[in-house]
Design a protein around this motif. Structure first.
Motif, mmCIF file in Angstrom:
data_model
loop_
_atom_site.group_PDB
_atom_site.id
_atom_site.type_symbol
_atom_site.label_atom_id
_atom_site.label_comp_id
_atom_site.label_asym_id
_atom_site.label_seq_id
_atom_site.Cartn_x
_atom_site.Cartn_y
_atom_site.Cartn_z
ATOM 1 N N CYS A 313 0.843 -1.143 -0.100
ATOM 2 C CA CYS A 313 -0.136 0.012 0.124
ATOM 3 C C CYS A 313 0.849 1.206 -0.089
ATOM 4 N N GLY A 320 2.683 5.751 -1.968
ATOM 5 C CA GLY A 320 1.065 5.367 -1.903
ATOM 6 C C GLY A 320 0.635 4.557 -3.053
ATOM 7 N N ARG A 321 0.263 3.479 -2.976
ATOM 8 C CA ARG A 321 -0.003 2.680 -4.177
ATOM 9 C C ARG A 321 -1.480 2.776 -4.573
ATOM 10 N N GLN A 322 -2.298 2.132 -3.850
ATOM 11 C CA GLN A 322 -3.812 2.207 -4.282
ATOM 12 C C GLN A 322 -4.212 3.607 -4.147
ATOM 13 N N ASP A 358 -9.522 1.125 0.758
ATOM 14 C CA ASP A 358 -8.025 1.331 0.289
ATOM 15 C C ASP A 358 -7.285 2.437 1.012
#
Lengths: 405, 150
Positions: A313, A320-322, A358
């Motif tokens: 994540c 920050g991924r999602q 998320d």
């Protein structure tokens, strides 16, 4: 001269009506103010009925429990008159002359007008009565002598209503009222003096709150929120994060969840305008620069755990991924040399129900040992912050024992 | 109604805002190449690309991807890097049981698109969020390296 006074009175009256007005068609004024004052933050226990109280406050000299403020006549405030309710919020004196301890933020609520306070009462009285007696307070002598609060109040409680500043805009005044009055921001963000009163000369300079740091939110560009664009402040208050600036965790996450996200965007902007004009306090944790430190990428327990568990994540570059809510770079939290909020978030997680899935984080208290959580916290501080911070296993052990949630 | 751009095609789907993208892909669209693993963004099996970045579709509400480009394992071979990775996977016979491999390939392609000459450290960092219970990790790394050195 008389004309002048009348004119001044008119201007003040106009300002006052703008300051107190809230145009929220979806919500009654009473409900809106009850949200803005975040009454439910303290008057509920996890899993309990809203406003029925019972939450424990652990103080150095004992435990306090929040009372039931539903309209139940026996165990709540169903028998309270308007005057009694107004006195409770403005003077910290409840029904039958009982003095409150300032865990109840009457020192802030006192800024609210009688009209606004009665709107809150009206809303509370419209709720379903809940029969629930709060546990008895367990306070040691001499602090259990409530009348002693009279002396404290004489020195530290102003019992004064908010007076709009005619030199400032209506927006600024609205923000000042929300921050100082119902929002009671200073109760957590202003350090307390040795008498447990808010230190007026150091307003909004940041303070510790259990395992958490309530950061400096004064207008200082480096230590406070002075460099945050208004949009970032509004995003933080309404969504619980502002990418690259901050994420609301722990008690502040609760404030967003139960209170701030319900406020009008115009009110949130007013809060931003006011906060950006407060006296700058240059203390606390400086904001880090948006950078990642490649020297921190060293084989070891911290990086291993981050790669195993956090990157899904947060990403190895902290972007920050999602969701941008998973961004770590640029947050004050990663620049605290003691890593308090990093540790607290790992121990307590971040699970506001209003946040999208998320944007939530599970807690890792039960998955990892003290040494492991210390290692991954230290990795986060070194990778994304510039304070050369370190968290030790004994810090984690100490905070684990007193985790709030 | 959600307007989604999946594998280059626009779709208007009548799904709830908070439905995870993975559910939409598998159950609504029938794109079952993307797998369900842990459901909490910890294993990487459900990885897809969102505007070219590897994301975990199991925790991504469909409302968060509206107007953005989603690419799944079904279409990744249409890109040059995707093709090269798929070929390397076959050349190295990476797959054992195969369940995690859609996610592995999606993460590998995202890495190589951003860092065409990825070194060992970049490979480890980019791939460490993707678990493989058959432990094909060494073959995964070798396959990615063969593409990054080509």
């Amino acid at each position: 001269m008389k004309v002048f006074h009348t004119a001044l009175g008119l201007v003040a009256g106009l300002l006052a009506s703008t300051v107190y007005a809230s145009d929220t068609p979806a919500m009654s004024k009473g409900e809106y103010l009850t949200r803005a004052a975040d009454c439910v933050a303290c008057h509920v226990v996890p899993g309990g009925k809203p406003y029925a109280g019972g939450l424990e406050f652990k103080l150095p000299f004992g435990s306090l429990y929040s009372p039931n403020i539903t309209p139940d006549k026996e165990t709540g405030i169903g028998n309270w008159t308007d005057d009694e309710f107004v006195d409770a919020l403005q003077k910290g004196v409840g029904k039958d002359g009982k003095h409150y301890y300032p865990a109840f933020p009457y020192t802030s609520y006192t800024q609210m007008s009688r009209e606004d306070i009665l709107a809150i009462k009206g809303y509370l009285f419209s709720l379903e009565p809940v029969k629930q007696m709060p546990p008895e307070n367990k306070i040691s002598f001499p602090f259990n002598q409530r009348w002693g609060m009279m002396f404290w109040n004489a020195i530290f409680a102003s019992n004064e209503r908010f007076v709009p500043d005619s030199k400032q805009s209506a927006e600024w005044n609205r923000g000042a009222y929300l921050v100082q009055g119902p929002g009671h921001c200073g109760e957590c963000h202003t350090p307390r003096n040795i008498f447990q009163a808010m230190s007026t000369g150091n307003s909004l300079a940041g303070a510790e709150l259990g395992n958490w740091m309530a950061y400096n939110i004064s207008s200082d560009a480096k230590y406070g929120i002075g460099a945050w664009p208004e949009d970032a402040i509004v995003s933080y208050l309404s969504k619980g994060y502002a990418a690259g600036f901050g994420g609301a965790g722990g008690p502040m996450g609760d404030a967003v969840e139960h209170s701030l996200r319900y406020l009008d965007p115009a009110d949130l902007k007013a809060i931003a305008v006011y906060l950006k004009s407060t006296p700058a306090r240059s203390e606390g944790i400086p904001r880090p620069t948006m950078a990642v430190n490649d020297a921190a990428l060293q084989k070891g327990l911290g990086q291993k755990l981050f790669n195993d568990t956090c990157v899904a994540c947060h990403q190895i570059d902290g972007s920050g991924r999602q969701s941008p809510a998973g961004g770590l770079a640029g947050l004050k939290t990663v620049n605290d040399p003691k890593g308090r909020n990093v540790m607290a978030t790992l121990l307590e997680g971040h699970t506001p129900t209003a946040a999208r899935v998320d944007q939530r984080m599970p807690d890792f208290a039960r998955s990892y040992s003290d040494a492991e959580l210390a290692a991954v916290s230290t990795f986060v501080l070194r990778r994304f912050g510039q304070s050369d911070g370190e968290v030790k296993a004994e810090d984690v052990a100490k905070n684990r024992a007193s985790a709030l949630h | 109604m959600q307007k989604l751009m999946i594998n280059g095609q626009e779709h208007n789907l009548d799904v709830a805002d908070d439905m995870p993208l993975l559910w939409v892909l598998r159950d609504v669209m029938g794109l079952t190449g993307t797998k369900y693993g842990c459901g909490i963004a910890q294993c990487g099996v459900c990885t897809v690309h969102l505007d070219g970045q590897a994301v975990r579709s199991c925790v991504l509400p469909v409302s968060a991807v509206a107007g953005r480009k989603v690419t799944t394992i079904e279409a990744v071979g249409e890109q040059a890097v995707g093709q090269a990775v798929q070929k390397a996977w076959l050349d190295h016979e990476v797959v054992q049981c195969g369940y995690c491999q859609s996610g592995q390939i999606m993460s590998a392609v995202a890495l190589l698109q951003e860092h065409p000459k990825a070194n060992d450290e970049q490979i480890v960092n980019a791939m460490s969020g993707n678990l493989c219970r058959c432990a094909t990790y060494t073959r995964i790394r070798a396959a990615i390296k063969s593409v990054s050195q080509a």
